[in-house]
Design an enzyme around this catalytic site. Sequence first.
Site, PDB file in Angstrom:
ATOM      1  N   HIS A   1      -7.044   6.718  -3.273  1.00  0.00           N
ATOM      2  CA  HIS A   1      -7.944   5.773  -2.592  1.00  0.00           C
ATOM      3  C   HIS A   1      -7.316   5.047  -1.390  1.00  0.00           C
ATOM      4  CE1 HIS A   1      -5.770   2.629  -4.719  1.00  0.00           C
ATOM      5  NE2 HIS A   1      -6.361   1.757  -3.936  1.00  0.00           N
TER       6      HIS A   1
ATOM      7  N   HIS B   1       0.839  -1.207   0.000  1.00  0.00           N
ATOM      8  CA  HIS B   1       0.000   0.000   0.000  1.00  0.00           C
ATOM      9  C   HIS B   1       0.874   1.258   0.000  1.00  0.00           C
ATOM     10  CE1 HIS B   1      -3.223  -2.839   1.370  1.00  0.00           C
ATOM     11  NE2 HIS B   1      -3.863  -2.145   0.461  1.00  0.00           N
ATOM     12  N   ASN B   2       1.506   1.505  -1.132  1.00  0.00           N
ATOM     13  CA  ASN B   2       2.363   2.678  -1.292  1.00  0.00           C
ATOM     14  C   ASN B   2       1.942   3.443  -2.552  1.00  0.00           C
ATOM     15  OD1 ASN B   2       3.481   1.239  -3.497  1.00  0.00           O
ATOM     16  ND2 ASN B   2       4.804   0.116  -2.069  1.00  0.00           N
TER      17      ASN B   2
ATOM     18  N   ASP C   1      -8.613  -1.633  -8.373  1.00  0.00           N
ATOM     19  CA  ASP C   1      -7.942  -1.852  -7.089  1.00  0.00           C
ATOM     20  C   ASP C   1      -7.478  -3.303  -6.914  1.00  0.00           C
ATOM     21  OD1 ASP C   1      -6.987  -1.089  -4.602  1.00  0.00           O
ATOM     22  OD2 ASP C   1      -8.898  -1.397  -3.582  1.00  0.00           O
TER      23      ASP C   1
HETATM   24 ZN   LIG Z   1      -5.864  -0.114  -3.021  1.00  0.00          ZN
END
Ligand SMILES: [Zn+2]
Length: 459
Positions: free
Chosen positions: A228, A179-180, A338
């Site tokens: 997001h 998650h970067n 995503d």
């Molecule tokens: Zn994501």
Amino acid sequence: MSCLMFERCGAVALKRSEQDAIEVCMLADGRVNTGHAGVLLVERRGSYPQIDLRILKTSAQQGGVESGTRRKVKRQLSFQRYCHASRVLRGAMPNSPGSLHLLDKNYLGQAAHMLSKVGTWNFDIFLFDRLTNGNSLVTLMCHLFNVYGLIHHFQLDMVKLHRFLGMVQEDYHSQNPYHNAVHAADVTQAMYCYLKEPKEQHDLGVLQLAEQLSPLDVFLALMAAAAHDVDHPGVNQPFLIKTRHHLASLYQNTSVLESHHWRSTVGMLRESGLLSHMPADISQDIEQQLGSLILATDISRQNEFLSTFREHLDNQDLDLQLASHRHFILQIALKCADVCNPCRVWELSRQWSERVCEEFYRQGDLERKFDMEISPLCNQQADSVPAVQIGFISYIVEPLFDEWHRFTEPSSLSHTMTGHVHKNKARWSRLRYANTASDSQAEEPEGGGRGGGEVEGIS
Ligand SMILES: [Zn+2]
């Protein structure tokens, strides 16, 4: 925090608590937003939900956080942010030992060449991130805003736009394996590919999806994709709840991370002044729609979205002339973007799989260290990468992309993605089988040792 600051920006701040570092804002003229319990929460930059072991220890073992400890941590994190900022200003981007020089024309030329092919599905975002010296998200967003003429259409101030995008990119935690900011850039690139999808539209023939959307829809789609997961702490919601993280209590244990991503984004929008030239009702609408898009990425709401999507497709009643239907399609497109890692070519897909599992395992290690129950998928000894990926593909990716395929049919991209998913799943299955076989062989002489055997126990 001074009240003057809020008077200047036309808002009244209701301070909730010093420790939360969160501001609850209501509009000065008394108008409140009806969609979210009448208040707009704006998270100030610097809340930075880094998981600090000292907090974890006191919180988990003593049932509360002592205020002196929290203060010390906040000062330390602010200092980290200061160091980070000064490194950026000196041109030394974080997390890049031996990184490229910021002004190296050769690399920038290659990055520009890559941008000319940004709409292709095998776009290598890792390479692009290296060529842009860690600035893939800002570079990509500026390019796509130009492609769609959004800067001109919304009369955006380039300095403010750069400031906003720089803040978003910087507030992703580069130490997170998954998650970067590169994940955010990857999701944005996927969103762009989906916006380019050809779609039959009644009398108009085949048009790209973006051509059937309004400029505001396109703007929201890209902004939501870029922001997001901003300020993601690298642990999941159950972890925040069981360690009594302040964000969990703030958002009442519901869509905790997604709410934080959204409200941090709103905070940055206001801090940068990007929308300050727009009428208040328009900028509020943008903030709310961004929230609705970002909250849709909460994976626990997957079935809710999937069944609505299925119903629309069965009834063939999706009408892109309707703003509500266009918004729904953007929510689905963002959800697809995503979780599209398994739909990429193996070499890219594998890297994402390893990164996400590495992030899970780090959480599992923390849980083990502090005698907490290890969360599902986070136990490196029991949850191998192939097993995690096969489950993810079967329960999340395939059901979603089956419906997306129905929506976009006949689309060559959709066929490509489906093909990759099948091949990647088969490859993970082979790896899982091979690992399990070698593991059980190795166990015979060793008598069940612990070193490196990670697949035992996978069902
Ligand atoms: Zn994501």
